[in-house]
Write a protein that holds these residues in place. Structure first.
Motif, PDB file in Angstrom:
ATOM      1  N   ALA A 266       0.835  -1.206   0.000  1.00 40.71           N
ATOM      2  CA  ALA A 266       0.000   0.000   0.000  1.00 40.71           C
ATOM      3  C   ALA A 266       0.864   1.248   0.000  1.00 40.71           C
ATOM      4  CB  ALA A 266      -0.927  -0.005   1.212  1.00 40.71           C
ATOM      5  N   THR A 267       1.983   1.212   0.696  1.00 44.57           N
ATOM      6  CA  THR A 267       2.905   2.347   0.713  1.00 44.57           C
ATOM      7  C   THR A 267       3.458   2.621  -0.681  1.00 44.57           C
ATOM      8  OG1 THR A 267       3.546   1.825   2.981  1.00 44.57           O
ATOM      9  CG2 THR A 267       5.014   3.261   1.734  1.00 44.57           C
ATOM     10  N   ALA A 268       3.903   1.558  -1.358  1.00 45.67           N
ATOM     11  CA  ALA A 268       4.406   1.719  -2.725  1.00 45.67           C
ATOM     12  C   ALA A 268       3.310   2.213  -3.664  1.00 45.67           C
ATOM     13  CB  ALA A 268       4.984   0.395  -3.227  1.00 45.67           C
ATOM     14  N   ALA A 269       2.074   1.740  -3.450  1.00 41.32           N
ATOM     15  CA  ALA A 269       0.953   2.185  -4.277  1.00 41.32           C
ATOM     16  C   ALA A 269       0.647   3.663  -4.051  1.00 41.32           C
ATOM     17  CB  ALA A 269      -0.282   1.341  -3.983  1.00 41.32           C
ATOM     18  N   VAL A 270       0.726   4.113  -2.803  1.00 40.11           N
ATOM     19  CA  VAL A 270       0.506   5.533  -2.504  1.00 40.11           C
ATOM     20  C   VAL A 270       1.579   6.388  -3.168  1.00 40.11           C
ATOM     21  CG1 VAL A 270       0.528   7.262  -0.659  1.00 40.11           C
ATOM     22  CG2 VAL A 270      -0.746   5.136  -0.364  1.00 40.11           C
ATOM     23  N   LEU A 271       2.824   5.947  -3.122  1.00 38.88           N
ATOM     24  CA  LEU A 271       3.912   6.685  -3.768  1.00 38.88           C
ATOM     25  C   LEU A 271       3.702   6.763  -5.278  1.00 38.88           C
ATOM     26  CD1 LEU A 271       6.963   5.267  -1.776  1.00 38.88           C
ATOM     27  CD2 LEU A 271       5.959   7.553  -1.571  1.00 38.88           C
ATOM     28  N   LEU A 272       3.282   5.653  -5.888  1.00 39.02           N
ATOM     29  CA  LEU A 272       3.009   5.655  -7.326  1.00 39.02           C
ATOM     30  C   LEU A 272       1.829   6.556  -7.652  1.00 39.02           C
ATOM     31  CD1 LEU A 272       3.468   4.600 -10.189  1.00 39.02           C
ATOM     32  CD2 LEU A 272       2.036   2.618  -9.603  1.00 39.02           C
ATOM     33  N   PHE A 273       0.781   6.489  -6.838  1.00 32.20           N
ATOM     34  CA  PHE A 273      -0.392   7.339  -7.049  1.00 32.20           C
ATOM     35  C   PHE A 273      -0.016   8.815  -6.984  1.00 32.20           C
ATOM     36  CE2 PHE A 273      -3.973   9.701  -5.135  1.00 32.20           C
ATOM     37  CZ  PHE A 273      -4.921   9.541  -6.138  1.00 32.20           C
ATOM     38  N   ALA A 274       0.772   9.187  -5.978  1.00 26.20           N
ATOM     39  CA  ALA A 274       1.214  10.580  -5.844  1.00 26.20           C
ATOM     40  C   ALA A 274       2.071  10.986  -7.038  1.00 26.20           C
ATOM     41  CB  ALA A 274       1.990  10.759  -4.540  1.00 26.20           C
ATOM     42  N   MET A 275       2.924  10.090  -7.497  1.00 24.81           N
ATOM     43  CA  MET A 275       3.784  10.376  -8.644  1.00 24.81           C
ATOM     44  C   MET A 275       2.953  10.628  -9.902  1.00 24.81           C
ATOM     45  SD  MET A 275       6.772   7.936 -10.215  1.00 24.81           S
ATOM     46  CE  MET A 275       7.158   7.423  -8.540  1.00 24.81           C
ATOM     47  N   ILE A 276       1.954   9.789 -10.129  1.00 23.23           N
ATOM     48  CA  ILE A 276       1.103   9.932 -11.315  1.00 23.23           C
ATOM     49  C   ILE A 276       0.343  11.252 -11.269  1.00 23.23           C
ATOM     50  CG2 ILE A 276      -0.947   9.014 -12.469  1.00 23.23           C
ATOM     51  CD1 ILE A 276       0.032   6.218 -11.724  1.00 23.23           C
ATOM     52  N   VAL A 277      -0.237  11.577 -10.106  1.00 22.22           N
ATOM     53  CA  VAL A 277      -1.002  12.819  -9.982  1.00 22.22           C
ATOM     54  C   VAL A 277      -0.118  14.032 -10.221  1.00 22.22           C
ATOM     55  CG1 VAL A 277      -2.275  14.287  -8.380  1.00 22.22           C
ATOM     56  CG2 VAL A 277      -2.734  11.835  -8.450  1.00 22.22           C
ATOM     57  N   VAL A 278       1.034  14.071  -9.572  1.00 24.94           N
ATOM     58  CA  VAL A 278       1.920  15.236  -9.673  1.00 24.94           C
ATOM     59  C   VAL A 278       2.447  15.392 -11.102  1.00 24.94           C
ATOM     60  CG1 VAL A 278       4.129  16.197  -8.930  1.00 24.94           C
ATOM     61  CG2 VAL A 278       2.570  15.214  -7.251  1.00 24.94           C
ATOM     62  N   LEU A 279       2.960  14.306 -11.686  1.00 25.54           N
ATOM     63  CA  LEU A 279       3.560  14.391 -13.026  1.00 25.54           C
ATOM     64  C   LEU A 279       2.523  14.696 -14.097  1.00 25.54           C
ATOM     65  CD1 LEU A 279       6.166  11.471 -12.957  1.00 25.54           C
ATOM     66  CD2 LEU A 279       6.592  13.926 -12.788  1.00 25.54           C
ATOM     67  N   SER A 280       1.360  14.056 -14.022  1.00 28.05           N
ATOM     68  CA  SER A 280       0.343  14.280 -15.048  1.00 28.05           C
ATOM     69  C   SER A 280      -0.217  15.701 -14.983  1.00 28.05           C
ATOM     70  CB  SER A 280      -0.786  13.254 -14.921  1.00 28.05           C
ATOM     71  OG  SER A 280      -1.386  13.328 -13.642  1.00 28.05           O
ATOM     72  N   VAL A 281      -0.495  16.191 -13.764  1.00 26.59           N
ATOM     73  CA  VAL A 281      -1.005  17.562 -13.618  1.00 26.59           C
ATOM     74  C   VAL A 281       0.054  18.566 -14.044  1.00 26.59           C
ATOM     75  CG1 VAL A 281      -1.775  19.297 -11.956  1.00 26.59           C
ATOM     76  CG2 VAL A 281      -2.673  16.970 -11.834  1.00 26.59           C
ATOM     77  N   LEU A 282       1.297  18.342 -13.623  1.00 25.65           N
ATOM     78  CA  LEU A 282       2.380  19.256 -13.984  1.00 25.65           C
ATOM     79  C   LEU A 282       2.594  19.288 -15.489  1.00 25.65           C
ATOM     80  CD1 LEU A 282       4.633  21.130 -12.953  1.00 25.65           C
ATOM     81  CD2 LEU A 282       6.121  19.125 -12.801  1.00 25.65           C
ATOM     82  N   TYR A 284       0.431  18.454 -17.855  1.00 26.79           N
ATOM     83  CA  TYR A 284      -0.733  19.042 -18.519  1.00 26.79           C
ATOM     84  C   TYR A 284      -0.721  20.555 -18.418  1.00 26.79           C
ATOM     85  CZ  TYR A 284      -5.589  19.897 -19.781  1.00 26.79           C
ATOM     86  OH  TYR A 284      -6.724  20.364 -20.392  1.00 26.79           O
ATOM     87  N   GLN A 285      -0.413  21.077 -17.239  1.00 30.14           N
ATOM     88  CA  GLN A 285      -0.416  22.527 -17.048  1.00 30.14           C
ATOM     89  C   GLN A 285       0.711  23.189 -17.843  1.00 30.14           C
ATOM     90  OE1 GLN A 285      -2.742  24.252 -15.632  1.00 30.14           O
ATOM     91  NE2 GLN A 285      -3.870  22.485 -14.874  1.00 30.14           N
ATOM     92  N   LEU A 286       1.887  22.579 -17.863  1.00 22.33           N
ATOM     93  CA  LEU A 286       3.007  23.154 -18.612  1.00 22.33           C
ATOM     94  C   LEU A 286       2.731  23.150 -20.112  1.00 22.33           C
ATOM     95  CD1 LEU A 286       6.075  21.635 -16.732  1.00 22.33           C
ATOM     96  CD2 LEU A 286       5.312  24.013 -16.705  1.00 22.33           C
ATOM     97  N   LEU A 287       2.208  22.058 -20.624  1.00 19.84           N
ATOM     98  CA  LEU A 287       1.911  21.962 -22.057  1.00 19.84           C
ATOM     99  C   LEU A 287       0.779  22.890 -22.439  1.00 19.84           C
ATOM    100  CD1 LEU A 287       2.239  18.108 -22.634  1.00 19.84           C
ATOM    101  CD2 LEU A 287       3.863  19.894 -23.289  1.00 19.84           C
ATOM    102  N   ARG A 288      -0.238  22.997 -21.587  1.00 21.85           N
ATOM    103  CA  ARG A 288      -1.349  23.904 -21.882  1.00 21.85           C
ATOM    104  C   ARG A 288      -0.890  25.344 -21.869  1.00 21.85           C
ATOM    105  NH1 ARG A 288      -6.663  24.461 -18.170  1.00 21.85           N
ATOM    106  NH2 ARG A 288      -5.163  25.662 -16.966  1.00 21.85           N
ATOM    107  N   ALA A 289      -0.011  25.692 -20.892  1.00 19.23           N
ATOM    108  CA  ALA A 289       0.526  27.066 -20.835  1.00 19.23           C
ATOM    109  C   ALA A 289       1.359  27.365 -22.069  1.00 19.23           C
ATOM    110  CB  ALA A 289       1.356  27.229 -19.578  1.00 19.23           C
ATOM    111  N   ARG A 290       2.111  26.377 -22.546  1.00 17.56           N
ATOM    112  CA  ARG A 290       2.915  26.573 -23.753  1.00 17.56           C
ATOM    113  C   ARG A 290       2.015  26.823 -24.963  1.00 17.56           C
ATOM    114  NH1 ARG A 290       4.478  24.093 -28.202  1.00 17.56           N
ATOM    115  NH2 ARG A 290       6.595  24.349 -29.006  1.00 17.56           N
ATOM    116  N   GLY A 291       0.877  26.097 -25.020  1.00 22.38           N
ATOM    117  CA  GLY A 291      -0.031  26.249 -26.141  1.00 22.38           C
ATOM    118  C   GLY A 291      -0.755  27.588 -26.133  1.00 22.38           C
ATOM    119  N   GLU A 292      -0.892  28.218 -24.962  1.00 19.28           N
ATOM    120  CA  GLU A 292      -1.580  29.504 -24.873  1.00 19.28           C
ATOM    121  C   GLU A 292      -0.679  30.691 -25.221  1.00 19.28           C
ATOM    122  OE1 GLU A 292      -3.065  29.545 -20.943  1.00 19.28           O
ATOM    123  OE2 GLU A 292      -4.750  28.209 -21.350  1.00 19.28           O
ATOM    124  N   LYS A 293       0.641  30.442 -25.319  1.00 22.60           N
ATOM    125  CA  LYS A 293       1.550  31.536 -25.631  1.00 22.60           C
ATOM    126  C   LYS A 293       1.441  31.925 -27.100  1.00 22.60           C
ATOM    127  CE  LYS A 293       4.980  30.534 -22.062  1.00 22.60           C
ATOM    128  NZ  LYS A 293       6.390  30.173 -21.801  1.00 22.60           N
TER     129      LYS A 293
END
Length: 293
Positions: A266-282, A284-293
């Protein structure tokens, strides 16, 4: 007016309520339970003692976790961007076809996507087989004329599975890109042609900016999917050195179902879950900001 507002709220609650309930029961509550389990030394089934952050310290210091992390990162590097670029190129080529030809070619590329992973594994395991695999024709020149087991040679394992994964999953990405390309009016290209704009200029100034939201979506979907890679790597590594090619989901599976260490899994799963959330949101936001320039 107050009565009308109450009726609107009631209608909204009736429409949204079932989804919120199902989402809470099937996702939110199991996620909370997993986080709570990660702070215990529980087995796979049954209660355990509270150990606070001990599992996190142990997992983050575990050599096999580091190996799984870097193997997963390497696999993401081999698949996410190449898959997106190849899918875009094929979508642009297919989009130039007309009528039944476009439908036929698109179906050929999309067909592998609907195959179960077991069929994909058996098909490619036969293709790359050392004795009679068709792929050995291309492998021998790079191995001194000798056949090579691509899934038993550690340096070749991840690139091989990445290639199979791209072949298997790019059909859905092609479909998304074609949907985006069809939203671009042909009149824009006609106007660009009248201004003597070549194909590269049309792509860089018209096509690429207009399908950038689709590109962001495809990259985000691919990142989330490949961070959770398990099936292909597990099947192709059977009978080989699984610890050398282990990924994060495999690591969780090993802790939970092979070693009966539910709390650490469960600990490893929580770490993977946090990694997926942080990387995917980051991303998405960086690519979307690049597209708005």
């Amino acid at each position: 007016m107050l009565r009308d507002k109450r009726q609107e709220y009631l209608t909204a609650l009736i429409l949204v309520g079932p989804f919120v309930l199902i989402y809470g029961v099937l996702f939110v509550w199991p996620t909370i339970q997993m986080v709570m389990l990660s702070f215990t030394d529980a087995p796979l089934i049954g209660p355990g003692e509270w150990v606070a952050w001990e599992n996190y310290v142990k997992i983050l210091g575990h050599r096999l976790f580091h190996s799984a992390f870097w193997n997963t990162a390497y696999f993401v590097l081999l698949t996410v961007i190449p898959n997106t670029l190849v899918s875009l190129l094929i979508a642009m080529a297919v989009n130039r076809l007309d009528g039944w030809k476009q439908g036929l070619v698109l179906a050929c590329f999309f067909l592998p996507y609907i195959l179960p992973v077991s069929v994909v594994f058996l098909t490619w395991n036969w293709i790359i087989d050392v004795q009679y695999g068709l792929a050995q024709v291309f492998v021998r020149p790079f191995n001194g004329g000798e056949p090579m087991s691509l899934t038993r040679t550690i340096p070749a394992f991840m690139p091989t599975v990445a290639f199979v994964t791209i072949w298997w999953t790019m059909g859905f990405n092609i479909l998304l890109f074609i949907a985006g390309l069809r939203t671009i009016s042909p009149e824009i290209y006609e106007a660009a042609s009248l201004d003597s704009a070549g194909r590269w200029r049309q792509f860089s100034r018209i096509t690429w900016p207009l399908i950038w939201p689709i590109t962001v979506l495809v990259l985000t979907i691919q990142l989330i999917a490949q961070l959770k890679i398990f099936d292909q790597v597990y099947l192709f590594s059977i009978g080989g050195r699984q610890d050398a090619t282990i990924t994060l989901v495999q690591y969780i599976y090993k802790l939970a179902f092979q070693q009966n260490r539910g709390g650490e899994a469960a600990t490893a799963a929580v770490l993977l879950f946090a990694m997926i959330v942080v990387l995917s949101v980051l991303q998405y936001q960086l690519l979307r900001a690049r597209g708005e320039k």
